[in-house]
Design a protein around this motif. Sequence first.
Motif, PDB file in Angstrom:
ATOM      1  N   HIS A   1       0.782  -1.154  -0.044  1.00  0.00           N
ATOM      2  CA  HIS A   1      -0.065  -0.023  -0.092  1.00  0.00           C
ATOM      3  C   HIS A   1       0.962   1.359  -0.107  1.00  0.00           C
ATOM      4  N   ILE A   2       1.948   1.251   0.726  1.00  0.00           N
ATOM      5  CA  ILE A   2       2.660   2.568   0.795  1.00  0.00           C
ATOM      6  C   ILE A   2       3.691   2.692  -0.087  1.00  0.00           C
ATOM      7  N   LEU A   3       4.392   1.851  -0.457  1.00  0.00           N
ATOM      8  CA  LEU A   3       5.671   2.135  -1.147  1.00  0.00           C
ATOM      9  C   LEU A   3       5.621   2.290  -2.561  1.00  0.00           C
ATOM     10  N   ASN A   4       6.098   3.106  -3.258  1.00  0.00           N
ATOM     11  CA  ASN A   4       6.006   3.127  -4.563  1.00  0.00           C
ATOM     12  C   ASN A   4       7.303   2.271  -5.369  1.00  0.00           C
ATOM     13  N   ILE A   5       6.583   1.151  -5.860  1.00  0.00           N
ATOM     14  CA  ILE A   5       7.401   0.174  -6.280  1.00  0.00           C
ATOM     15  C   ILE A   5       6.824  -0.586  -7.460  1.00  0.00           C
ATOM     16  N   ASP A   6       7.577  -1.258  -8.193  1.00  0.00           N
ATOM     17  CA  ASP A   6       7.127  -2.209  -9.031  1.00  0.00           C
ATOM     18  C   ASP A   6       7.832  -3.547  -9.327  1.00  0.00           C
ATOM     19  N   PRO A   7       7.333  -4.468  -8.921  1.00  0.00           N
ATOM     20  CA  PRO A   7       7.718  -5.764  -8.763  1.00  0.00           C
ATOM     21  C   PRO A   7       8.424  -6.264  -9.945  1.00  0.00           C
ATOM     22  N   ASP A   8       7.717  -5.908 -11.234  1.00  0.00           N
ATOM     23  CA  ASP A   8       8.224  -6.154 -12.458  1.00  0.00           C
ATOM     24  C   ASP A   8       9.445  -5.453 -13.166  1.00  0.00           C
ATOM     25  N   ASN A   9       9.727  -4.349 -12.154  1.00  0.00           N
ATOM     26  CA  ASN A   9      10.862  -3.614 -12.602  1.00  0.00           C
ATOM     27  C   ASN A   9      11.715  -3.028 -11.243  1.00  0.00           C
ATOM     28  N   PRO A  10      12.280  -4.057 -10.426  1.00  0.00           N
ATOM     29  CA  PRO A  10      12.676  -3.930  -9.246  1.00  0.00           C
ATOM     30  C   PRO A  10      14.011  -2.795  -9.045  1.00  0.00           C
ATOM     31  N   ASP A  11      14.487  -2.509 -10.039  1.00  0.00           N
ATOM     32  CA  ASP A  11      15.661  -1.847 -10.249  1.00  0.00           C
ATOM     33  C   ASP A  11      15.331  -0.395 -10.543  1.00  0.00           C
ATOM     34  N   TRP A  12      13.948  -0.206 -10.840  1.00  0.00           N
ATOM     35  CA  TRP A  12      13.520   1.125 -11.194  1.00  0.00           C
ATOM     36  C   TRP A  12      14.068   2.396 -10.406  1.00  0.00           C
ATOM     37  N   GLU A  13      14.658   3.416 -11.034  1.00  0.00           N
ATOM     38  CA  GLU A  13      15.506   4.254 -10.387  1.00  0.00           C
ATOM     39  C   GLU A  13      14.577   5.194  -9.405  1.00  0.00           C
ATOM     40  N   GLN A  14      13.450   5.471  -9.707  1.00  0.00           N
ATOM     41  CA  GLN A  14      12.803   6.392  -8.904  1.00  0.00           C
ATOM     42  C   GLN A  14      11.759   5.465  -7.905  1.00  0.00           C
ATOM     43  N   ARG A  15      12.024   4.324  -7.874  1.00  0.00           N
ATOM     44  CA  ARG A  15      11.182   3.512  -6.634  1.00  0.00           C
ATOM     45  C   ARG A  15      11.515   3.972  -5.328  1.00  0.00           C
ATOM     46  N   ASP A  16      10.711   3.931  -4.370  1.00  0.00           N
ATOM     47  CA  ASP A  16      10.839   3.813  -2.924  1.00  0.00           C
ATOM     48  C   ASP A  16      11.915   3.100  -2.386  1.00  0.00           C
ATOM     49  N   ARG A  17      12.755   3.346  -1.605  1.00  0.00           N
ATOM     50  CA  ARG A  17      13.908   2.460  -1.092  1.00  0.00           C
ATOM     51  C   ARG A  17      13.342   2.077   0.246  1.00  0.00           C
ATOM     52  N   PHE A  18      13.597   0.914   0.555  1.00  0.00           N
ATOM     53  CA  PHE A  18      13.431   0.338   2.027  1.00  0.00           C
ATOM     54  C   PHE A  18      14.652  -0.509   2.441  1.00  0.00           C
ATOM     55  N   VAL A  19      15.043  -0.402   3.643  1.00  0.00           N
ATOM     56  CA  VAL A  19      16.157  -0.873   4.294  1.00  0.00           C
ATOM     57  C   VAL A  19      15.906  -1.693   5.554  1.00  0.00           C
ATOM     58  N   LEU A  20      15.859  -3.182   5.754  1.00  0.00           N
ATOM     59  CA  LEU A  20      15.448  -3.720   6.928  1.00  0.00           C
ATOM     60  C   LEU A  20      16.687  -3.718   7.774  1.00  0.00           C
ATOM     61  N   SER A  21      16.953  -2.721   8.594  1.00  0.00           N
ATOM     62  CA  SER A  21      18.191  -2.782   9.504  1.00  0.00           C
ATOM     63  C   SER A  21      18.087  -3.933  10.469  1.00  0.00           C
TER      64      SER A  21
END
Length: 285
Positions: free
Chosen positions: A50-70
């Motif tokens: 719901h929250i992240l701006n992502i595209d599973p079909d294009n996981p390296d999309w430059e403008q995707r939101d980033r997520f780090v699981l510290s």
Amino acid sequence: MVLTVQTIKDLEQKAAKAREVVVKTVYNVGAGHLGGPLSATDILVALYNHILNIDPDNPDWEQRDRFVLSKGHSAIALYAVLALRGYFPVEEMNTFDGMESRLQAHPDKDLLPGLDMSTGSLGQGISTAVGMALGAKLKGDSFMTYCMIGDGEAQEGQIWEAADVAAKYKLDNLIVIMDYNKLQQYGWGEDNTRLNPILDPEAKWRAFEWDVITIDGHSMEEIISACQKAKETSDKPTIIIANTIKGKGIHFMENNYLWHSRVPTETEYHLSIKEIAKGGLNHGS
């Protein structure tokens, strides 16, 4: 995506499915963490569905939101959510922690699509997230960076060094979520005054000039509302203190440090799956 009652129910059912995948995987491969991943599952499901701006079909999309699981030792929950979101086949979860597997016990971004950072050394992930957010500012990119930290790893000095830098550079494109389940690997015995790994986190983060939001980390509505509010915050980073329950969804695992990392017996496994299914059905009814 509009947040409706049905949307919340759908997310809750996805969380139940993710928990089922986590427990099945640990049971089938005979290894893995359970307590921390189960406390983080609702947040991860909300982020990736719901929250992240992502595209599973294009996981390296430059403008995707980033997520780090510290808190990288909870990788199995992230893998379950990524698989159910379509980044890789769910069946691949059965290779978890194998010698040649892409699903290592801690995330390896060079192996698996959808990972933005390799993590596992506690305290270090947030520094990477600060770097991503700062880089976006310098380049004029609009993506947001999200980072989940554990309350136990907030004892690391590097967490607070990163917090200081993020405030200095006014990184309002950075949202950190603390999985505040208040229970570390070996527990704190009978002395409940020592239960919390970090006391009064709101005051500590405010002292570092962050915007602070406190929520129920198992409420989809509160998770989504907090992230939306954080995105609207200007000139400072945001920390979301998500109050959670370690081992959430399985009564004999909840708030029990022994389930930080343990494989269920056959009886415990079947009981766990039944409890998770019942919880998901209740949410979806």
